[in-house]
Design an enzyme around this catalytic site. Structure first.
Site, mmCIF file in Angstrom:
data_model
loop_
_atom_site.group_PDB
_atom_site.id
_atom_site.type_symbol
_atom_site.label_atom_id
_atom_site.label_comp_id
_atom_site.label_asym_id
_atom_site.label_seq_id
_atom_site.Cartn_x
_atom_site.Cartn_y
_atom_site.Cartn_z
ATOM 1 N N ASP A 15 38.587 15.010 30.633
ATOM 2 C CA ASP A 15 38.293 15.758 29.399
ATOM 3 C C ASP A 15 37.748 14.854 28.289
ATOM 4 O O ASP A 15 38.247 14.877 27.147
ATOM 5 C CB ASP A 15 39.568 16.445 28.880
ATOM 6 C CG ASP A 15 40.283 17.261 29.933
ATOM 7 O OD1 ASP A 15 39.608 17.862 30.772
ATOM 8 O OD2 ASP A 15 41.534 17.301 29.905
ATOM 9 N N GLU A 238 36.670 27.433 29.081
ATOM 10 C CA GLU A 238 37.399 26.416 28.305
ATOM 11 C C GLU A 238 36.418 25.276 27.993
ATOM 12 O O GLU A 238 35.233 25.370 28.269
ATOM 13 C CB GLU A 238 38.605 25.883 29.096
ATOM 14 C CG GLU A 238 38.239 25.188 30.401
ATOM 15 C CD GLU A 238 39.447 24.805 31.250
ATOM 16 O OE1 GLU A 238 40.597 25.110 30.894
ATOM 17 O OE2 GLU A 238 39.222 24.199 32.316
HETATM 18 O O1 FUB Z 1 43.187 18.512 31.319
HETATM 19 C C1 FUB Z 1 43.883 19.730 31.195
HETATM 20 C C2 FUB Z 1 42.926 20.865 31.113
HETATM 21 O O2 FUB Z 1 42.074 20.877 32.250
HETATM 22 C C3 FUB Z 1 41.957 20.804 29.954
HETATM 23 O O3 FUB Z 1 42.530 21.125 28.730
HETATM 24 C C4 FUB Z 1 40.932 21.737 30.444
HETATM 25 O O4 FUB Z 1 39.730 21.719 29.722
HETATM 26 C C5 FUB Z 1 40.766 21.289 31.884
HETATM 27 O O5 FUB Z 1 39.911 20.182 31.993
#
Ligand code: FUB
Length: 338
Positions: A15, A238
């Site tokens: 991320d 997301e």
């Molecule tokens: O790393 C945890 C979660 O997985 C992140 O918040 C999302 O964007 C995905 O990459």
């Protein structure tokens, strides 16, 4: 650099949110760790407890791991899961924004402050009032004609990120958390619109929202109508990111279960954004998450994959590769993806 190497291999990182501070690239990643939690579509296996900051002078050059910049034990409101962070510089301070579950198990967004880009960061005692869901990304905009500079936080994530749990109470018009919508579920069906990411202007203190978060619309380029909930190849899931290029706002994001990094362009930081296409095809691992930054006149995509761990979705590694814009402002990878 058609199959780049991880920026670091001594820890797992994911991320990545990249910024150029003081002429150096700083990367703010999640810090993945081994656990025995089984993979599920709620993301329970992403059970991170701290953040490290990475920095480098040259793409492909040595990368410094500045060590632990913030640990969960020092954040009074957090119960677990330090997920994807971002950072910003303003007022002579560096701000680290991060999502985590509070003591009730609800994702909120916190902020921690430092005098240095690499931390250590001192957390505020409570999450940002009115914050919810995951994956904050902060754009500090260029000054406007009057010299005023504004900052915006983009955030949200469906399924494990709980965005679908926040529904408007018909009486109070306030958002309330509906726990029955927790888990890997989202709106669906004919005529149902996709849930949009959220944006909130930040106050000058960078610690609070200036106004309640608004839902962002991502529009189909032909019809200029918001994307449908069942359009899983294009709808927001997301990993919000917003950057500017030639005066336009570029909003990019993960499509989640279809594993693309897609982008949309608009004239205002609040959107709407018109869908343009994909930046990155699926990588090894379930999640995909990125940021985009300009460094010394070249543009870079920071992203992660699970190649180093042999495909373990919760053990990811941050990489970077160059981006180019064509004459129409469309984004392309400089080298083909493999
Ligand atoms: O790393 C945890 C979660 O997985 C992140 O918040 C999302 O964007 C995905 O990459």
């Amino acid at each position: 650099m058609s199959n780049p190497k991880p920026l670091v291999t001594h820890i797992y990182t994911a991320d990545p949110s990249a910024h150029v501070f003081n002429g150096r690239i700083y990367v703010y990643p999640s810090h993945d760790r081994e656990t025995d939690i089984q993979f599920n579509d709620n993301g329970d296996q992403y059970d991170m407890v701290d953040y490290h900051v990475l920095s480098l002078d040259e793409p492909g050059g040595p990368v410094t791991d500045h060590g632990i910049a913030l640990h969960m034990d020092d954040i009074p409101w957090v119960s677990k899961q330090l997920w994807a962070p971002d950072a910003a510089y303003r007022n002579g301070k560096y701000y680290l924004y991060f999502p985590a579950r509070d003591k009730e198990g609800i994702f909120r967004i916190g902020v921690a402050v430092s005098d240095e880009p690499h931390g250590p960061f001192k957390p505020e005692p409570a999450p940002i009032p009115g914050s919810y869901s995951i994956d904050p990304a902060v754009l500090v905009d260029e000054p406007d004609a009057s010299g005023k500079q504004k900052a915006y936080m983009y955030f949200g994530g469906i399924w494990g990120g709980q965005l679908q749990c926040w529904v408007e109470d018909p009486k109070t018009k306030q958002l309330v958390f509906d726990a029955t919508k927790s888990g890997p579920q989202e709106p669906s069906g004919p005529g149902v619109l996709a849930l949009g990411p959220r944006v909130a202007e930040l106050n000058d203190d960078m610690l609070t929202f200036a106004s309640p978060p608004r839902e962002i619309q991502i529009l189909d380029p032909e019809t200029l109508q918001p994307l449908a909930a069942d359009d899983h190849d294009r709808r927001f899931f997301e990993a919000s990111w917003c950057h500017k290029y030639n005066g336009k706002y570029y909003f990019s994001y993960s499509t989640g279960d279809t594993h693309y990094i897609a982008y949309a362009v608009g004239d205002s930081p609040f959107g709407p954004f018109v869908y343009q296409g994909r930046i990155l095809e699926p990588v090894v691992g379930w999640t995909t998450h990125h940021s985009i930054a300009e460094y010394k006149g070249r543009w870079w995509l920071f992203y992660h994959d699970s190649e180093l761990s042999g495909g373990a979705s919760h053990l990811r590694s941050v990489k970077m590769r160059e981006l180019i814009y064509d004459e129409n402002g469309k984004i392309h990878l400089k080298d083909p993806q493999n």
